[in-house]
Design an enzyme around this catalytic site. Structure first.
Site, PDB file in Angstrom:
ATOM      1  CD  GLU A 169      -3.372   2.958  -5.144  1.00  0.00           C
ATOM      2  OE1 GLU A 169      -4.487   2.434  -5.347  1.00  0.00           O
ATOM      3  OE2 GLU A 169      -2.388   2.331  -4.774  1.00  0.00           O
ATOM      4  CG  HIS A 184      -3.672  -0.940  -6.523  1.00  0.00           C
ATOM      5  ND1 HIS A 184      -4.000  -0.405  -5.316  1.00  0.00           N
ATOM      6  CD2 HIS A 184      -3.649  -2.283  -6.326  1.00  0.00           C
ATOM      7  CE1 HIS A 184      -4.166  -1.365  -4.422  1.00  0.00           C
ATOM      8  NE2 HIS A 184      -3.949  -2.522  -5.019  1.00  0.00           N
ATOM      9  NE  ARG A 203      -4.197  -1.585   0.176  1.00  0.00           N
ATOM     10  CZ  ARG A 203      -4.271  -2.674  -0.601  1.00  0.00           C
ATOM     11  NH1 ARG A 203      -3.293  -2.954  -1.454  1.00  0.00           N
ATOM     12  NH2 ARG A 203      -5.328  -3.455  -0.552  1.00  0.00           N
TER      13      ARG A 203
HETATM   14  O1  3PY Z   1      -5.474  -7.793  -2.904  1.00  0.00           O
HETATM   15  C1  3PY Z   1      -5.207  -6.616  -2.672  1.00  0.00           C
HETATM   16  O2  3PY Z   1      -5.436  -6.087  -1.590  1.00  0.00           O
HETATM   17  C2  3PY Z   1      -4.602  -5.803  -3.720  1.00  0.00           C
HETATM   18  O3  3PY Z   1      -4.219  -4.701  -3.492  1.00  0.00           O
HETATM   19  C3  3PY Z   1      -4.476  -6.364  -5.059  1.00  0.00           C
HETATM   20  O4  3PY Z   1      -3.654  -5.623  -5.893  1.00  0.00           O
END
Ligand code: 3PY
Length: 383
Positions: free
Chosen positions: A328, A347, A299
């Protein structure tokens, strides 16, 4: 230094071992073999339910409210087909247009792609809600405590995301190491008359990879990195079992600082929690080698982005490759977007045909288990 060196052994030993999904996502011990078995049972169940569809009207099925992030180019339509086999699917538009009738029908909410959040107002308007099925492993966008106070369960999809996200980690590492994006720009530029570059990349083969967060995804990254003969260091809240370390030749670093100092590539695979918020800041970047690359597939908020801008501008580290940022997307005038020693992707760790489908199937299995009072394959709990 406190990184423990263990002999390299055959990676075959990893097959069938149970995986600890601790670092990305929430704690959940599950064997991949068990999961495949469960998936088979679920698929068989799907046929039974589909067959009975001739008699059952959509309205008789439990209502699922689908929360989407928009602009998904047909992805949601495909998911809708899967969801409709088991649920009466209600879109946000339908819900808002007919709140009184719809709110009673909704027993579950399907959150597509871990980005839309669920607020108190929505929870208050759904008196029969039992489960929120998150498609994706990270649930940092959900207020787990508040949701649990409403008596609602939350589930995630750790199995479906592990392989595609680990593939993405490797793609970012290789692309950044070999300056793929810059190379591509030169190859397609109308100004290019002959091929010549005034820069060189670095090699991944035999380099040292430091994985911060050795859960399910981190471990899959290690399995892939082993094929590149990389030396693998890892830092994690809990040390992996000796056999698991040996299977991928991973060396445990009790102190993250040791890993940062020794790695050519530092890979972030932790989940976002108050403890990992801005885990990598000025001090940590300063510990990294000037030739090192930072890769983030967890993240955005795990990195102090101001510190990263400075580290990249001053060449304190060589480069960064990020599939996640905070927020994002980044504002269009964000300084990270103006640097040439960075790769940023939107992402897309699980943006594959296979992953989207598997995530939906895993989420559906979780939601049905809650509604049917059966053991829940992947429930996440508030801390
Ligand atoms: O599975 C998740 O939390 C993701 O961020 C996938 O990219």
């Amino acid at each position: 230094m406190s990184c423990q060196l263990l002999p390299l052994r055959s990676s075959r030993a990893a097959t069938g071992t149970s995986e600890t999904i601790a670092s990305y996502g929430h704690r959940c011990h599950r064997s991949p073999v068990d999961y495949r078995q469960r998936y088979k049972t679920y698929s068989a169940g799907e046929q039974t339910i589909s067959a009975s569809h001739t008699k059952v009207m959509a309205e008789d099925l439990p209502g699922v409210l689908i929360l989407d992030i928009g602009g998904t180019h047909g992805v949601l339509e495909n998911l809708a087909v899967l969801l409709k086999k088991h649920f009466h699917l209600i879109t946000m538009k339908e819900f808002l247009e007919n709140k009184k009738e719809m709110s009673k029908k909704i027993q579950s909410v399907f959150v597509f792609e871990c980005r839309p959040t669920i607020d108190r107002e929505l929870l208050e308007s759904l008196p029969n809600l039992k489960v929120i099925g998150n498609s994706g492993v990270g649930v940092d966008h959900l207020d787990l405590k508040m949701i649990s106070n409403f008596g609602v369960k939350v589930t995630n999809t750790p199995h479906a995301v592990a392989d595609p996200t680990a593939d993405m980690a490797m793609a970012l590492m290789l692309a950044s190491a070999r300056r793929l994006v810059e190379g591509c720009q030169i190859a397609v530029s109308p100004d290019t008359k002959y091929f010549a570059v005034d820069w060189l990349g670095v090699e991944v083969t035999r380099a040292t990879l430091g994985i911060i967060g050795m859960g399910s995804i981190g471990y899959k990254v290690a399995q892939r990195a082993r094929a590149f003969n990389m030396k693998i260091l890892y830092h994690n809240r809990n040390r992996r079992r000796k056999e698991e370390e040996e299977a991928v030749g991973a060396h445990y670093c009790e102190k993250m600082e040791d890993l940062l100092q020794q790695s050519d590539f530092v890979m972030l695979v932790v989940n976002l929690t108050p403890e990992t918020h801005k885990l990598i800041g000025k001090k940590e970047l300063g510990l990294m080698k000037p030739t090192a690359t930072l890769i983030n597939i967890s993240r955005g908020a795990v990195i102090d982005q101001d510190a990263l801008v400075e580290a990249l501008q001053k060449k304190i580290i060589r480069a960064a490759a990020l599939d996640v940022t905070h927020p994002e997307p980044l504002p269009r005038d964000h300084p990270l977007l103006r640097l040439n020693n960075i790769i940023i992707t939107p992402h897309i760790g699980t943006a594959t045909v296979q992953a989207i489908r598997m995530m939906a199937e895993e989420a559906i299995a979780n939601m049905l288990a809650v509604l049917n009072g059966q053991p829940i394959p992947s429930e996440v709990f508030p801390k």
